[in-house]
Scaffold this motif. Structure first.
Motif, short mmCIF file in Angstrom:
data_model
loop_
_atom_site.label_atom_id
_atom_site.label_comp_id
_atom_site.label_asym_id
_atom_site.label_seq_id
_atom_site.Cartn_x
_atom_site.Cartn_y
_atom_site.Cartn_z
N ARG A 139 -1.09 18.67 19.22
CA ARG A 139 -1.45 19.52 18.10
C ARG A 139 -0.27 20.36 17.65
NH1 ARG A 139 -6.77 23.11 18.65
NH2 ARG A 139 -7.61 20.98 18.73
N LEU A 143 1.59 19.98 14.05
CA LEU A 143 1.66 21.16 13.20
C LEU A 143 3.11 21.46 12.81
CD1 LEU A 143 0.25 23.52 11.83
CD2 LEU A 143 0.46 24.82 13.97
N THR A 147 4.37 21.37 9.01
CA THR A 147 5.01 22.57 8.46
C THR A 147 6.35 22.20 7.82
OG1 THR A 147 3.94 23.99 10.09
CG2 THR A 147 5.88 24.87 8.98
#
Length: 280
Positions: A139, A143, A147
């Motif tokens: 995760r 992420l 981003t």
């Protein structure tokens, strides 16, 4: 046949994949990114001393883009710390063309024709399949990569608008924006101190040298993109640039010994077909 602009942006894609591979291949990526940034900022300093200023309307975009690029650099280092090049790079690059197309429509009033819309969808879809097939990203890793993709989309839209307001000064616009890369060594010294920045010059000169070369390749790659953004649709230029993931897969396979499945090769073909739709 690809258009002249499309061919040049494909060259930028190859250059972009090359410097990302250089960054990923170095053991200390924060240090490597810092030396890349020093090379970029040094070249930018020489350019701004020899070229006229961009038009005043472009300055808010120069400042905004310069700051977003620093956030992007840090995010990219975090992403590569958590993922293989063949996973992190496609997630970051694949999420940006659709975001750029949306941002260009909202903030620049750009419309995109059916063929180019298909090209954007094929490039993004192929990249996403390439990223997810056979990999399980954590995760935190996913992420970080997403981003990075959001930062790519943000600075691309900013630069797409800003360079059109620069008074036909794309080189000057690019150089002034890249001056913000002097913030990277400042950030590195603030986090680690001055000695860890200079020590590798003697202990690991080849690593520092490859980082400096990577910086020069990077400034050439994105300079081409900003030139193309003057007149090209932002979403199309962004998607065409993101065909760099195909080069990244090839580099990862040949030089970094990363495995590549048949599904990923098929996704590369879809991305290449999307590039043809964008370049005609």
């Amino acid at each position: 046949m690809l258009s002249y602009t499309g061919g040049i942006v494909l060259l930028a894609a190859m250059l972009h994949a090359s410097w990302n591979a250089m960054l990923h291949g170095n053991r200390d990526r924060f240090l490597s990114m810092t030396w890349m940034s020093i090379a970029i900022a040094a070249v930018a300093t020489l350019v701004v001393l020899r070229n006229p200023l961009p038009a005043s309307a472009a300055w808010p975009y120069i400042v905004a883009s310069g700051l977003v690029h620093i956030v992007y650099n840090v995010s990219l280092v975090r992403s590569y710390r958590r993922n293989d090049l063949a996973l992190a790079y496609p997630i970051a690059r694949g999420s940006s063309p659709l975001l750029v197309t949306l941002g260009a429509a909202l903030f620049a009033g750009e419309a995109i024709g059916p063929l180019r819309a298909l090209g954007v969808a094929m490039v993004s879809g192929g990249i996403i399949v390439m990223a997810l097939q056979g990999h399980r990203a954590s995760r935190a890793g996913a992420l970080a990569a997403l981003t990075t993709g959001a930062m790519i989309a943000l600075y691309t839209v900013i630069d797409g608008i800003g360079v059109r307001l620069s008074g036909d000064q794309p080189l000057s616009y690019t150089a002034w924006m890249f001056l913000f890369y002097w913030l990277m060594p400042v950030l590195f010294v603030a986090v680690r101190g001055l000695a860890p920045l200079w020590a590798p010059v003697r202990s690991e000169p080849l690593a520092v040298g490859s980082s400096l070369v990577g910086g020069l390749v990077s400034i050439a790659a994105y300079g081409i993109v900003i030139w193309a953004l003057q007149s090209g649709a932002m979403g199309a230029v962004s998607a065409l640039r993101e065909t760099s993931v195909v080069f990244a897969v090839l580099i990862g396979r040949v030089f970094l010994r990363e495995s590549v499945s048949g599904t990923r090769w098929l996704a590369c073909i879809v991305v290449a077909a999307g590039a043809v739709c964008l370049g005609v």
